[in-house]
Design an enzyme around this catalytic site. Structure first.
Site, PDB file in Angstrom:
ATOM      1  N   TYR A 157      37.408  28.519  31.564  1.00 50.40           N
ATOM      2  CA  TYR A 157      38.693  28.411  31.964  1.00 50.40           C
ATOM      3  C   TYR A 157      39.587  27.888  30.891  1.00 50.40           C
ATOM      4  O   TYR A 157      39.324  26.881  30.399  1.00 50.40           O
ATOM      5  CB  TYR A 157      38.854  27.708  33.011  1.00 50.40           C
ATOM      6  CG  TYR A 157      38.387  28.318  34.222  1.00 50.40           C
ATOM      7  CD1 TYR A 157      38.064  29.726  34.252  1.00 50.40           C
ATOM      8  CD2 TYR A 157      38.119  27.575  35.417  1.00 50.40           C
ATOM      9  CE1 TYR A 157      37.638  30.078  35.703  1.00 50.40           C
ATOM     10  CE2 TYR A 157      37.896  28.096  36.705  1.00 50.40           C
ATOM     11  CZ  TYR A 157      37.264  29.469  36.709  1.00 50.40           C
ATOM     12  OH  TYR A 157      36.908  30.067  37.727  1.00 50.40           O
ATOM     13  N   GLY A 216      42.210  43.525  44.820  1.00 49.49           N
ATOM     14  CA  GLY A 216      41.490  43.963  43.713  1.00 49.49           C
ATOM     15  C   GLY A 216      40.866  42.789  43.060  1.00 49.49           C
ATOM     16  O   GLY A 216      40.921  41.670  43.787  1.00 49.49           O
ATOM     17  N   SER A 231      40.154  33.675  44.591  1.00 54.44           N
ATOM     18  CA  SER A 231      41.349  34.652  44.671  1.00 54.44           C
ATOM     19  C   SER A 231      41.784  34.899  46.119  1.00 54.44           C
ATOM     20  O   SER A 231      41.653  36.024  46.675  1.00 54.44           O
ATOM     21  CB  SER A 231      40.836  35.883  43.930  1.00 54.44           C
ATOM     22  OG  SER A 231      40.877  35.659  42.728  1.00 54.44           O
ATOM     23  N   PRO A 232      41.894  34.002  47.290  1.00 48.06           N
ATOM     24  CA  PRO A 232      42.133  34.149  48.458  1.00 48.06           C
ATOM     25  C   PRO A 232      43.440  34.961  48.717  1.00 48.06           C
ATOM     26  O   PRO A 232      43.809  35.358  49.796  1.00 48.06           O
ATOM     27  CB  PRO A 232      42.206  32.850  48.994  1.00 48.06           C
ATOM     28  CG  PRO A 232      42.598  32.006  47.922  1.00 48.06           C
ATOM     29  CD  PRO A 232      41.940  32.500  46.693  1.00 48.06           C
ATOM     30  N   PHE A 257      48.746  39.854  47.163  1.00 46.07           N
ATOM     31  CA  PHE A 257      49.130  40.777  47.993  1.00 46.07           C
ATOM     32  C   PHE A 257      50.351  40.222  49.083  1.00 46.07           C
ATOM     33  O   PHE A 257      50.891  40.980  49.440  1.00 46.07           O
ATOM     34  CB  PHE A 257      48.135  41.437  48.932  1.00 46.07           C
ATOM     35  CG  PHE A 257      47.783  40.146  50.048  1.00 46.07           C
ATOM     36  CD1 PHE A 257      48.038  39.944  51.097  1.00 46.07           C
ATOM     37  CD2 PHE A 257      46.450  39.317  49.357  1.00 46.07           C
ATOM     38  CE1 PHE A 257      47.445  39.035  52.003  1.00 46.07           C
ATOM     39  CE2 PHE A 257      45.850  38.396  50.019  1.00 46.07           C
ATOM     40  CZ  PHE A 257      46.381  38.172  51.211  1.00 46.07           C
TER      41      PHE A 257
END
Length: 305
Positions: free
Chosen positions: A52, A220, A215-216, A226
């Site tokens: 990271y 994709g 990535s909640p 979203f």
């Protein structure tokens, strides 16, 4: 915030954790505000990885947190290794070297949980076991887990390990649900019946392994969020409807949907926005109904068989 136990360990942590992938984009002062705001909200597990920010995210975290022995005992540090430029590496040499680098950057003597980041098909499980044993014996890592692994990959590794894997970090959001879809569509001839997660959800529940959802808020892998995305009108409308009912934000509702699952999945939230994190952690204090869980699942474009 509600607490959960990580796997079969003695670690008890807030049910929402903070992912620090983007911390390298912050100044020391900004990072300090993010970290201390998270702690105020009950977040006490901070998720890192050696890649990271090229390692810079770990360094910024340690500087911003002003790491010392007393402060260290109030948080849990998790980091990951195994991804290198162009390949994956679970060799004993790389695991040991990576942990040393993370310890130095995080300015700490030990890591609470070390995860292997992506499956390495060239893995020699005996080497992994040796590396883990050395790190545990020297007090540098207290617990171990994996990320993005299926049950057989975990079984192969566990055959040689002298202790339990306590975590499997897997991608999961309201619009990315293959590990759930395959369980609904057993013996069906449709796309959701394709086994993509190899029953990882059930395997982890059977073996008391905590699933951490990365990535909640994403659709994709790297396409973006979203939430508020006009490409997902139905699920956003349902999120907004329930958010108004429970007096929280739509992002909190998306996390509440994950927390409602009895597997006790721990979302890894990557926001560096203090107000957004405050809003999101409100999810810990609500429990949506079974009917509402399914309404959101269907609104995300899923048909039940």
């Amino acid at each position: 915030m509600n607490k959960i136990q990580l796997g079969k360990s003695d670690l008890e942590v807030g049910e929402i954790s903070l992912g620090c992938m983007r911390m390298n984009t912050l100044s020391k002062e900004e990072a300090s505000r993010v970290i201390h705001n998270a702690i105020e909200q009950g977040v006490d597990l901070f998720d890192h990885a050696d890649i990271y920010g090229g390692g810079e995210s770990e360094s910024v975290f340690a500087e911003a947190f002003q790491m010392n022995d007393d402060a260290r005992e109030n948080i849990k540090l998790q980091t990951k290794c195994g991804i290198r430029k162009g390949f994956f590496d679970f060799s004993k040499e790389h695991i040991l070297e990576s942990v040393e680098g993370s310890l130095q950057r995080l300015k700490t003597d030990y890591i609470d949980t070390l995860l292997l980041h992506r499956p390495d098909t060239l893995m020699e499980p005996e080497e992994v076991a040796e590396a883990f044993a050395i790190l545990k014996e020297r007090g540098k890592v207290r617990h171990f887990g994996v990320s993005n692994q299926n049950p057989m990959q975990m079984e192969l590794m566990s055959k040689y390990l002298g202790e339990d894997l306590i975590i499997n970090q897997l991608q999961l959001s309201l619009v990315h649900t293959p590990m759930i879809d395959e369980g609904f569509n057993v013996n069906m001839q449709n796309d959701p019946s394709i086994v993509r997660a190899s029953n990882a959800l059930e395997y982890c529940r059977l073996n008391d392994i905590t699933i951490q959802a990365w990535s909640p808020f994403q659709h994709g892998m790297i396409e973006g969020p979203f939430i508020g995305n006009e490409a997902f009108p139905e699920v956003n409308a349902k999120l907004q409807e329930l958010a108004e009912k429970y007096n929280v934000t739509d992002s909190a509702m998306a996390i509440a949907w994950i927390l409602r699952h009895p597997a006790k999945i721990q979302p890894v939230v990557g926001t560096m926005n203090t107000q957004r994190l405050k809003d999101i952690t409100a999810a810990s204090h609500i429990e949506i109904s079974r009917e509402e869980w399914y309404e959101l699942y269907r609104a995300a474009g899923n048909d039940l068989p």
